[in-house]
Design a protein around this motif. Sequence first.
Motif, short mmCIF file in Angstrom:
data_model
loop_
_atom_site.label_atom_id
_atom_site.label_comp_id
_atom_site.label_asym_id
_atom_site.label_seq_id
_atom_site.Cartn_x
_atom_site.Cartn_y
_atom_site.Cartn_z
N GLU A 92 0.82 -1.21 0.00
CA GLU A 92 0.00 0.00 0.00
C GLU A 92 0.86 1.26 0.00
N SER A 93 1.96 1.23 0.75
CA SER A 93 2.84 2.40 0.81
C SER A 93 3.47 2.68 -0.56
N VAL A 94 3.95 1.62 -1.22
CA VAL A 94 4.56 1.79 -2.54
C VAL A 94 3.52 2.28 -3.54
N TRP A 95 2.34 1.66 -3.52
CA TRP A 95 1.30 2.07 -4.46
C TRP A 95 0.84 3.50 -4.20
N ASN A 96 0.70 3.88 -2.94
CA ASN A 96 0.27 5.24 -2.61
C ASN A 96 1.26 6.26 -3.17
N SER A 97 2.56 5.93 -3.14
CA SER A 97 3.57 6.83 -3.69
C SER A 97 3.37 6.99 -5.20
#
Length: 592
Positions: free
Chosen positions: A219-224
Motif C-alpha cells: 500500500e505504501s509503494v502504491w500510494n507513492s
Amino acid sequence: MKEFVKMTLATLAGLFLFGFVAMFMMFAMIGALAAMGDTKPVMPREGVLQINMSSMTLAEQTTEADPFASISGEQVITPVGIYSAIRAVNAAAEDPAVKFIYMKPDGVSGGIAQIEEFRTALENFRNSGKAIVSYIENPSNASYYLASVSDKIYMTSYDGGMNMFSGLSSQMIFLKDILDRLGINVQLIRHGKYKSAGEMYIRNSASPENMEQNTEMIESVWNSWAAKIAASRGISVKTLNTMLNDLELNFPEDFLAKGLVDELLTHEELQQQLCDLYSAESFEDIKAIQLPDYAKLKSTVNLKADKKVAVIYAEGNIVDGSAKQQVAGDRFAKIISDVRKDSTVKAVVLRVNSPGGSVLASEKIKAELDLIKAQGTPIIASYGDYAASGGYWISANCDKIYSNETTLTGSIGVFSMIPDISGTLKNKLHVNITPVNSNTHADMYGMMRPLDKKELDYMQASVEKIYDEFTSLVAEGRDMTVAEVDEIAQGRVWSGAEALDINLVDEIGTIEDAIIAAAFSIDGVSRLEDVQIAEYPKPMTALETLLESFGGTGEGAFAGTALENVEEAFKDFNSTESGKVFARMPYEIIVR
C-alpha cells in the motif's frame, strides 16, 4: 606400418591446424564483438531525445549490451546505469540541441526504485520548460507511471492492446504442505515476529504479522506511485483507485474518457503530431538520438579533477567469498580497502541495492566502511530497490542515508534454517541413514535428523546474540536507543517513505542527490564538475561479459512464474549454508 604412421601424423597435423584456425577465428570474432561497443554515437545539430524503454533496461551501473544479440537477430537491450540515465536527462534539459523528449514507455524494465528515480529526472526535465511526449500501446503499472510525467500522453487507437495497469500485487508462496508430502522438515530459528524469511517452509499461509507488513508495504509503494500519477493527470488518488477497482479501464476509449490520455492516434497520426512539435514537414526530417547513445556522449569523466567521489555499488545478495555477480564479503572488503587507501578519494557514496544475506560478509564489509569513516572521509548512503537486513547492516553507520519512497528497507532481524530430509529418504525413497559421530552433536548440521532441544537452544542463542549486535549497531548509527530500534525492528520490512518517519533514513532522494551531497561535503568543492566520479566495482566490458557468459547458468527454473521471486531470494542456499545465520529479506519484488 610406415603408411599408418604417415597418415596418423597427417591427421594430427590437420587437427592441430584446424584447431589453430578455429581458435584464431574465435578470438577475431570476440575482438570484433568487443569493438562494437566502442563506436561513438553522434549527436545531431538539433534533434529529439528518444527513450524507448523496450530496448533498454534501467540498471544500477551501465554495462555494454549483449554482443551476441545483434548478430543473432535478437533485439538489443542496452543496460543503462540509473545515474548515467539521470545525468543524460539533466544534460538534455540544458542542451539547446535537444528540442523535446519522445518516450515509448511500454516494456519498461528496471527496479521499482530505479523507475522512481528516472521519473524524478523526467519531471525535472519537464520543469525546465521542455516538453515530454509519450505514446503507449500496452499500458502496465510501471509504463503508465513513467508516461504520466509527460505533457502529452498519446495512446494507440487500435484495439487488441493489453491493459496491465491494475495496481500493484505481491504473491507470497508457502511450501509446507508439499514439503510435508515429501517428508522434509525445515527447522527455522529466528528472532523477530516480522522476520518472515523461511516462513514459507514452515507454514501453509501467512502469519498475521507477515500479512500486516506485506499489506502495508504494498500500500505504501502504491500510494507513492498513485499520488504522482493522480497529480500529473489532475485527478484525485481516490478517483484513480476507483477506476482500477471497478475495472473501468479496458479499451483505449476508456483511458481517453477518464482523462488518463490526451488523444488516441494511429502511427501515422502520431508521426504528424511529432512533426508539428518539431516544426518538420515530414517525419523523415526529424533527427533523433536514443537515450543510451546520448548517455554515452554525456558520460565524460573529469580526469583533471584531483578530488574523487567514489561510488561503491553494493548490488545483489550479500554472500561469503569472492563471487563476481554478488556482494561477496571478501571481494567487497578488498574494494573498500583500496578506496580507503586512495588519497584522492575525498568522499564515498555507498549505493545499496541488496536484500541482505550472510551476516559474516556483512560484518566484513561494514568493518571496512567504518575504517573509511574513522579517517574522516564522509560516507553517504543511497538506497535502490532494497537496503534490507544485511543491506541495512552495512549502511546504518553512514553519515547520511538517502532513500527512494519505494525502497524496501529495514528487515532488522536474523534467522537460520536447517532442513531435515530424513523423512524423505526413509519414507519416500526407502533409504536408511546411520550416523557415525566422533562427538554427540557432530551431525547436527547434516540435515539427516531433527535437532534436539539442546541443539535448538544452541542455535537460538546464536540468533539472539547476532540480533542484539544488529540492533546495537543500528542504534549507534542512527543515534537511537536499542529499545527504540527493537520496537521498529523484529524483522519488519518498511518502504522508504515509512522509513523516513521512523528515522531509518534521513531524506528521500536519488543517487544523484547522494552524489551531490558527497561532493559538496568536500572542502573547496562548490560544483559537481570539480570532482571526478569513480565507480566501484568497475563494470564488466563486452569482452568480459562474453567470456563470463560461456560459464553462465541462464534463467532459473521458475522464471516468469509466481515462484520467481522466491527462487531469486534463495538461489544461493545449499547444504553448505545449513545452520548459518542470515540477515536477509524473504523474497524479491519484480515490477511489471
